[in-house]
Motif scaffolding. Structure first.
Motif, PDB file in Angstrom:
ATOM      1  N   THR A  11      56.283  21.727  36.829  1.00  0.00           N
ATOM      2  CA  THR A  11      56.483  20.961  37.106  1.00  0.00           C
ATOM      3  C   THR A  11      58.285  21.492  37.310  1.00  0.00           C
ATOM      4  O   THR A  11      58.620  20.883  38.333  1.00  0.00           O
ATOM      5  N   ALA A  12      58.964  22.102  36.646  1.00  0.00           N
ATOM      6  CA  ALA A  12      60.235  21.894  36.856  1.00  0.00           C
ATOM      7  C   ALA A  12      60.156  23.323  37.915  1.00  0.00           C
ATOM      8  O   ALA A  12      61.240  23.247  38.427  1.00  0.00           O
ATOM      9  N   THR A  13      59.214  24.359  37.712  1.00  0.00           N
ATOM     10  CA  THR A  13      59.257  25.023  38.529  1.00  0.00           C
ATOM     11  C   THR A  13      59.002  24.419  40.131  1.00  0.00           C
ATOM     12  O   THR A  13      60.018  24.992  41.486  1.00  0.00           O
ATOM     13  N   ALA A  14      58.253  23.741  40.127  1.00  0.00           N
ATOM     14  CA  ALA A  14      57.930  23.125  41.694  1.00  0.00           C
ATOM     15  C   ALA A  14      59.309  22.205  42.422  1.00  0.00           C
ATOM     16  O   ALA A  14      59.560  22.483  43.551  1.00  0.00           O
ATOM     17  N   ILE A  15      60.014  21.983  40.993  1.00  0.00           N
ATOM     18  CA  ILE A  15      60.683  21.011  41.573  1.00  0.00           C
ATOM     19  C   ILE A  15      62.281  21.632  42.277  1.00  0.00           C
ATOM     20  O   ILE A  15      63.151  21.042  42.813  1.00  0.00           O
ATOM     21  N   ARG A  78      53.311  19.480  50.501  1.00  0.00           N
ATOM     22  CA  ARG A  78      52.972  17.897  50.736  1.00  0.00           C
ATOM     23  C   ARG A  78      52.459  17.092  49.061  1.00  0.00           C
ATOM     24  O   ARG A  78      51.393  16.450  48.822  1.00  0.00           O
ATOM     25  N   LYS A  79      53.082  17.747  47.656  1.00  0.00           N
ATOM     26  CA  LYS A  79      52.751  17.336  46.919  1.00  0.00           C
ATOM     27  C   LYS A  79      54.211  16.379  46.687  1.00  0.00           C
ATOM     28  O   LYS A  79      55.261  16.770  46.677  1.00  0.00           O
ATOM     29  N   ASP A 127      52.627  13.127  37.374  1.00  0.00           N
ATOM     30  CA  ASP A 127      52.174  14.582  38.451  1.00  0.00           C
ATOM     31  C   ASP A 127      52.658  14.272  39.789  1.00  0.00           C
ATOM     32  O   ASP A 127      53.035  13.576  40.169  1.00  0.00           O
ATOM     33  N   GLY A 128      53.102  15.788  39.864  1.00  0.00           N
ATOM     34  CA  GLY A 128      52.862  16.160  41.472  1.00  0.00           C
ATOM     35  C   GLY A 128      51.599  15.534  41.994  1.00  0.00           C
ATOM     36  O   GLY A 128      50.411  16.340  41.718  1.00  0.00           O
ATOM     37  N   LEU A 129      51.413  15.146  42.887  1.00  0.00           N
ATOM     38  CA  LEU A 129      50.218  14.087  43.544  1.00  0.00           C
ATOM     39  C   LEU A 129      50.033  15.125  44.584  1.00  0.00           C
ATOM     40  O   LEU A 129      51.475  13.973  45.788  1.00  0.00           O
ATOM     41  N   PRO A 130      49.307  15.210  45.869  1.00  0.00           N
ATOM     42  CA  PRO A 130      49.071  15.624  47.176  1.00  0.00           C
ATOM     43  C   PRO A 130      49.554  14.171  47.702  1.00  0.00           C
ATOM     44  O   PRO A 130      48.483  12.717  47.643  1.00  0.00           O
ATOM     45  N   LEU A 131      50.020  14.441  48.917  1.00  0.00           N
ATOM     46  CA  LEU A 131      50.083  13.090  49.929  1.00  0.00           C
ATOM     47  C   LEU A 131      48.704  13.277  50.745  1.00  0.00           C
ATOM     48  O   LEU A 131      48.098  13.768  50.719  1.00  0.00           O
ATOM     49  N   PRO A 132      48.285  11.379  50.758  1.00  0.00           N
ATOM     50  CA  PRO A 132      46.981  11.544  51.639  1.00  0.00           C
ATOM     51  C   PRO A 132      47.032  11.503  52.941  1.00  0.00           C
ATOM     52  O   PRO A 132      47.337  10.299  53.544  1.00  0.00           O
ATOM     53  N   MET A 133      46.662  12.948  53.132  1.00  0.00           N
ATOM     54  CA  MET A 133      46.845  13.079  54.464  1.00  0.00           C
ATOM     55  C   MET A 133      46.232  12.332  55.260  1.00  0.00           C
ATOM     56  O   MET A 133      46.555  11.834  56.725  1.00  0.00           O
ATOM     57  N   GLY A 134      44.896  12.022  55.605  1.00  0.00           N
ATOM     58  CA  GLY A 134      43.903  11.355  55.804  1.00  0.00           C
ATOM     59  C   GLY A 134      44.314   9.596  55.486  1.00  0.00           C
ATOM     60  O   GLY A 134      44.620   9.518  57.155  1.00  0.00           O
ATOM     61  N   LYS A 135      44.817   8.613  54.422  1.00  0.00           N
ATOM     62  CA  LYS A 135      45.718   7.607  54.708  1.00  0.00           C
ATOM     63  C   LYS A 135      46.855   7.636  55.323  1.00  0.00           C
ATOM     64  O   LYS A 135      46.518   6.848  56.421  1.00  0.00           O
ATOM     65  N   VAL A 136      47.437   8.764  55.687  1.00  0.00           N
ATOM     66  CA  VAL A 136      48.890   8.963  56.297  1.00  0.00           C
ATOM     67  C   VAL A 136      48.076   8.381  57.477  1.00  0.00           C
ATOM     68  O   VAL A 136      49.046   7.537  58.105  1.00  0.00           O
ATOM     69  N   ILE A 137      47.582   9.286  58.115  1.00  0.00           N
ATOM     70  CA  ILE A 137      46.989   9.308  59.595  1.00  0.00           C
ATOM     71  C   ILE A 137      45.963   8.165  60.046  1.00  0.00           C
ATOM     72  O   ILE A 137      46.477   7.241  61.061  1.00  0.00           O
ATOM     73  N   GLN A 138      45.451   7.480  59.744  1.00  0.00           N
ATOM     74  CA  GLN A 138      44.636   6.073  59.261  1.00  0.00           C
ATOM     75  C   GLN A 138      46.293   5.397  59.945  1.00  0.00           C
ATOM     76  O   GLN A 138      46.312   4.352  61.015  1.00  0.00           O
TER      77      GLN A 138
END
Length: 280
Positions: A11-15, A78-79, A127-138
């Motif tokens: 997480t430290a590396t990612a952010i 998009r995490k 935790d880093g969670l993926p943005l739920p792109m399918g639901k975002v589009i809906q």
């Protein structure tokens, strides 16, 4: 939303990535939420969040009067990481100050560098969670189809045409914030939100519907909107919970305050402030 009380190395590396969306939510003197884009947010150690300041604005004032904050980091993949932290101090020298100002973005900046580093004690981080792109589009499509039912019909503008247009786009990023019962602000990704007109925002319950439905009716919320070109606007208004409008259930924000958070001059846009004479 499950939180960890320490930051692991992944997480430290990612952010710590320089290219990311990073937001800080603070609470002002009136117990209202404020959200700022602060891409310098990263961890110093498993228990400490730091960020570098190079401009002035309300968030930097707010942490001195109320140290409770929330933060959100979204990577280019998009995490999303979300957390809470307690502001502790600021420094104008030291290893973190040197670290920031030796980064290429700041070392070769002609106009300004990092002049202050802020230190916050971590309360919790997801935790880093993926943005739920399918639901975002809906959710974005549902909002677009039904938002006309939420238009106020009032021709007196609050949002500028540019801000209204940006917030009406499906691909602009939006985030809702409010002050929780524990006094900490909460940040919820809300990309599906769109301007119904210049005075009201319409919001579908997809995604993050459980979190959005937990906001009490009548709460003053902030909505931060931005493009990937780092153009942004912050607004606040009254939250109306989910009601059926045509084919979809939508919540709304009745806008009563707008803030320009883009450099070089940040400040309140609406209601307009009275002009003050400049004297020398």
């Amino acid at each position: 939303m499950n939180e960890l009380i320490t930051i692991n190395s992944a997480t430290a590396t990612a952010i710590a990535a320089d290219m990311k969306v990073a937001l800080l939510a603070t609470v002002d003197a009136h117990n209202l939420p404020h959200v700022t884009l602060i891409t310098t947010i990263q961890s110093r150690d498993p228990h400490t969040i730091i960020w570098g300041q190079f401009t002035e604005g309300y968030s930097k004032q707010n942490v001195h009067t109320n140290p409770k904050t929330a933060f959100l980091v979204m990577s280019l993949a998009r995490k999303v990481w979300r957390g809470r932290a307690l502001w502790k101090e600021e420094r104008k020298e030291g290893p973190e100050y040197e670290m920031y100002n030796n980064k290429p973005m700041w070392r070769y900046n002609t106009y300004f560098g990092i002049h202050t580093v802020h230190y916050m004690e971590l309360v919790g981080i997801t935790d880093g969670l993926p943005l739920p792109m399918g639901k975002v589009i809906q959710g974005g499509l549902a909002t677009r189809l039904a938002r006309g039912g939420l238009a106020t019909g009032n021709p007196d503008r609050i949002l500028s045409p540019w801000a209204e247009g940006m917030l009406a786009k499906l691909d602009s990023l939006k985030f809702v914030s409010y002050v929780g019962e524990d006094g900490y602000p909460v940040i919820i990704p809300c990309i599906q939100a769109q301007a119904a007109d210049s005075r009201r925002i319409a919001i579908s319950g997809l995604p993050y519907g459980d979190e959005l439905r937990a906001i009490p009716d009548g709460t003053q919320v902030a909505l931060f909107g931005m493009t990937l070109d780092m153009e942004d606007v912050l607004l606040r208004g009254n939250w109306t919970g989910f009601r059926r409008h045509g084919l979809a259930e939508l919540a709304s924000i009745d806008i009563d305050w707008v803030y320009n958070s883009m450099p070089p001059v940040m400040g309140q846009v609406y209601p307009p402030l009275p002009l003050e004479a400049v004297t020398f």
